[in-house]
Write a protein that holds these residues in place. Structure first.
Motif, PDB file in Angstrom:
ATOM      1  N   LEU A 170       0.843  -1.188   0.000  1.00 42.62           N
ATOM      2  CA  LEU A 170       0.000   0.000   0.000  1.00 42.62           C
ATOM      3  C   LEU A 170       0.880   1.241   0.000  1.00 42.62           C
ATOM      4  N   GLU A 171       0.585   2.175  -0.904  1.00 43.29           N
ATOM      5  CA  GLU A 171       1.350   3.423  -0.914  1.00 43.29           C
ATOM      6  C   GLU A 171       0.475   4.626  -1.272  1.00 43.29           C
ATOM      7  N   ASN A 172      -0.856   4.429  -1.289  1.00 41.50           N
ATOM      8  CA  ASN A 172      -1.738   5.538  -1.660  1.00 41.50           C
ATOM      9  C   ASN A 172      -2.746   5.862  -0.567  1.00 41.50           C
ATOM     10  N   LEU A 173      -2.412   5.529   0.676  1.00 38.89           N
ATOM     11  CA  LEU A 173      -3.321   5.809   1.789  1.00 38.89           C
ATOM     12  C   LEU A 173      -2.813   7.030   2.545  1.00 38.89           C
ATOM     13  N   CYS A 174      -3.683   8.010   2.698  1.00 39.50           N
ATOM     14  CA  CYS A 174      -3.316   9.242   3.384  1.00 39.50           C
ATOM     15  C   CYS A 174      -2.791   8.957   4.799  1.00 39.50           C
ATOM     16  N   PHE A 175      -1.747   9.644   5.185  1.00 39.18           N
ATOM     17  CA  PHE A 175      -1.083   9.553   6.491  1.00 39.18           C
ATOM     18  C   PHE A 175      -0.150   8.360   6.617  1.00 39.18           C
ATOM     19  N   VAL A 176      -0.105   7.479   5.606  1.00 43.45           N
ATOM     20  CA  VAL A 176       0.816   6.332   5.624  1.00 43.45           C
ATOM     21  C   VAL A 176       1.877   6.597   4.563  1.00 43.45           C
ATOM     22  N   LEU A 190     -12.919  -0.821  -4.998  1.00 53.56           N
ATOM     23  CA  LEU A 190     -12.351  -1.767  -4.036  1.00 53.56           C
ATOM     24  C   LEU A 190     -11.024  -1.212  -3.534  1.00 53.56           C
ATOM     25  N   GLN A 191     -11.119  -0.254  -2.631  1.00 50.97           N
ATOM     26  CA  GLN A 191      -9.959   0.453  -2.113  1.00 50.97           C
ATOM     27  C   GLN A 191      -9.947   0.395  -0.591  1.00 50.97           C
ATOM     28  N   VAL A 192      -8.740   0.339  -0.019  1.00 55.08           N
ATOM     29  CA  VAL A 192      -8.605   0.277   1.431  1.00 55.08           C
ATOM     30  C   VAL A 192      -9.209   1.519   2.089  1.00 55.08           C
ATOM     31  N   ALA A 193      -9.003   2.677   1.490  1.00 53.87           N
ATOM     32  CA  ALA A 193      -9.531   3.911   2.073  1.00 53.87           C
ATOM     33  C   ALA A 193     -11.049   3.843   2.222  1.00 53.87           C
ATOM     34  N   LYS A 194     -11.722   3.342   1.204  1.00 53.66           N
ATOM     35  CA  LYS A 194     -13.186   3.198   1.265  1.00 53.66           C
ATOM     36  C   LYS A 194     -13.566   2.195   2.347  1.00 53.66           C
ATOM     37  N   ALA A 195     -12.849   1.071   2.405  1.00 50.72           N
ATOM     38  CA  ALA A 195     -13.148   0.041   3.397  1.00 50.72           C
ATOM     39  C   ALA A 195     -13.012   0.587   4.819  1.00 50.72           C
ATOM     40  N   LEU A 196     -11.984   1.387   5.062  1.00 45.96           N
ATOM     41  CA  LEU A 196     -11.781   1.963   6.390  1.00 45.96           C
ATOM     42  C   LEU A 196     -12.906   2.922   6.757  1.00 45.96           C
ATOM     43  N   GLY A 197     -13.305   3.765   5.797  1.00 44.82           N
ATOM     44  CA  GLY A 197     -14.385   4.710   6.078  1.00 44.82           C
ATOM     45  C   GLY A 197     -15.701   4.004   6.368  1.00 44.82           C
ATOM     46  N   GLU A 198     -16.020   3.017   5.546  1.00 44.69           N
ATOM     47  CA  GLU A 198     -17.270   2.278   5.758  1.00 44.69           C
ATOM     48  C   GLU A 198     -17.201   1.449   7.038  1.00 44.69           C
ATOM     49  N   GLY A 199     -16.024   0.928   7.347  1.00 43.94           N
ATOM     50  CA  GLY A 199     -15.861   0.176   8.584  1.00 43.94           C
ATOM     51  C   GLY A 199     -16.097   1.048   9.803  1.00 43.94           C
TER      52      GLY A 199
END
Length: 308
Positions: free
Chosen positions: A48-54, A278-287
């Motif tokens: 992963l290299e496109n997640l804000c703050f990481v 299907l993106q980690v950022a979306k999954a985190l927000g919905e989670g």
């Protein structure tokens, strides 16, 4: 059932959506439990290299490990087993794991991601619906008195084979490396399922319909049906048994509103199982949303049921 035996939030899935839901729910100081194998998450073998703050390129396995540590730190329980059955029993939701254990809760979150893995063999796709299936629960009834095989190494394949015994005249389980709970393996070995272990499928045979398969040791197997069940029990099957609404076009995703609510009170969904992107950022927000909403629902439900 005693109040102390009931969890507030049951979460199926230990990927980004499930872990984020677990963190936000557990911070409410309620009883939260997550189910699933973290290594089954799509993030586990990714970077992963496109997640804000990481910053930089981060290893998915490392990030999941951090998430698991966080969710446990806030008080949630993690059961690293597949869920093989769901049900609604009165005011409670029930999930059963591959070892046969049952857990009850006031709310339920689906955060399993999506995956419908195939074997990648010639004729596999063209024979879907004509002898090849990816869902035992959906199609078992079409194979009454037939010769069928299930291919897969994990709980979905094992439970699929046992289910098919109720319908088919002959059931094979083809597994290169069977990885299921000891209780489930014992049930398989004591059943009428013929185990073809240490083997896999190298060829699917048939023109208009499935005729059989060739195993990787060259052994031919005549079949009326082949069920490809690679991995854990599919979220679609688990959700459908509860009456959860799926998208009307392809029946691929769970339908939710902006609060991650499904059409069933107390059931929520988050992450890839809710559809693209299907993106980690979306999954985190919905989670995050699902965890907050499910916990609020559970707190009110507990007061109503137990006056506490």
């Amino acid at each position: 059932m005693r109040e102390t035996e009931v969890y507030d939030v049951l979460i199926i899935g230990t990927g980004p959506a499930g872990l984020q839901a677990g963190i936000h729910a557990a911070r409410k100081k309620i009883r939260v439990i997550l189910f699933g194998h973290p290594q089954a998450s799509a993030l586990y073998r990714a970077h992963l290299e496109n997640l804000c703050f990481v910053s930089g390129k981060r290893d998915g396995q490392e990030l999941l490990s951090i998430g698991l540590e966080q969710v446990r730190h806030f008080g949630a329980t993690v059961v690293e087993e597949d869920v093989v059955k769901t049900a609604q029993e009165g005011d409670l939701f029930m999930v059963e794991t591959e070892s046969g254990r049952k857990f009850y809760g006031l709310s339920l979150i689906f955060a399993t991601g999506v995956s419908r893995k195939g074997l990648g063999l010639k004729k596999e796709k063209e024979l879907i619906g004509r002898g090849v299936s990816y869902c035992v629960d959906c199609d078992a009834n079409f194979y009454r008195g037939a010769r069928v095989a299930v291919v897969g190494n994990e709980s979905a394949a094992a439970f699929g084979a046992l289910t098919l015994l109720k319908y088919a005249s002959k059931v094979y389980l083809i597994a290169k490396d069977l990885k299921v709970a000891p209780e489930l393996e014992k049930e398989l070995r004591e059943s009428q399922v013929e185990l073809l272990l240490g083997r896999w499928i190298k060829e699917i045979r048939g023109a208009e319909r499935l005729e059989g398969v060739i195993l990787d040791d060259g052994h031919p197997l005549e079949l009326d049906g082949l069920f490809i069940e690679l991995g854990a029990k599919g979220a679609m099957e688990l959700a459908a048994t509860l009456g959860v609404m799926l998208d009307p076009e392809k029946f691929t995703y769970i339908v939710t509103n902006k609060r991650q609510e499904t059409n069933i009170d107390g059931i929520y969904a988050a992450g890839d199982i809710c559809g693209p992107p299907l993106q980690v950022a979306k999954a985190l927000g919905e989670g995050c949303i699902a965890g907050l909403e499910a916990s609020s629902y559970a707190i009110k439900k507990r007061k109503a049921l137990f006056n506490s």
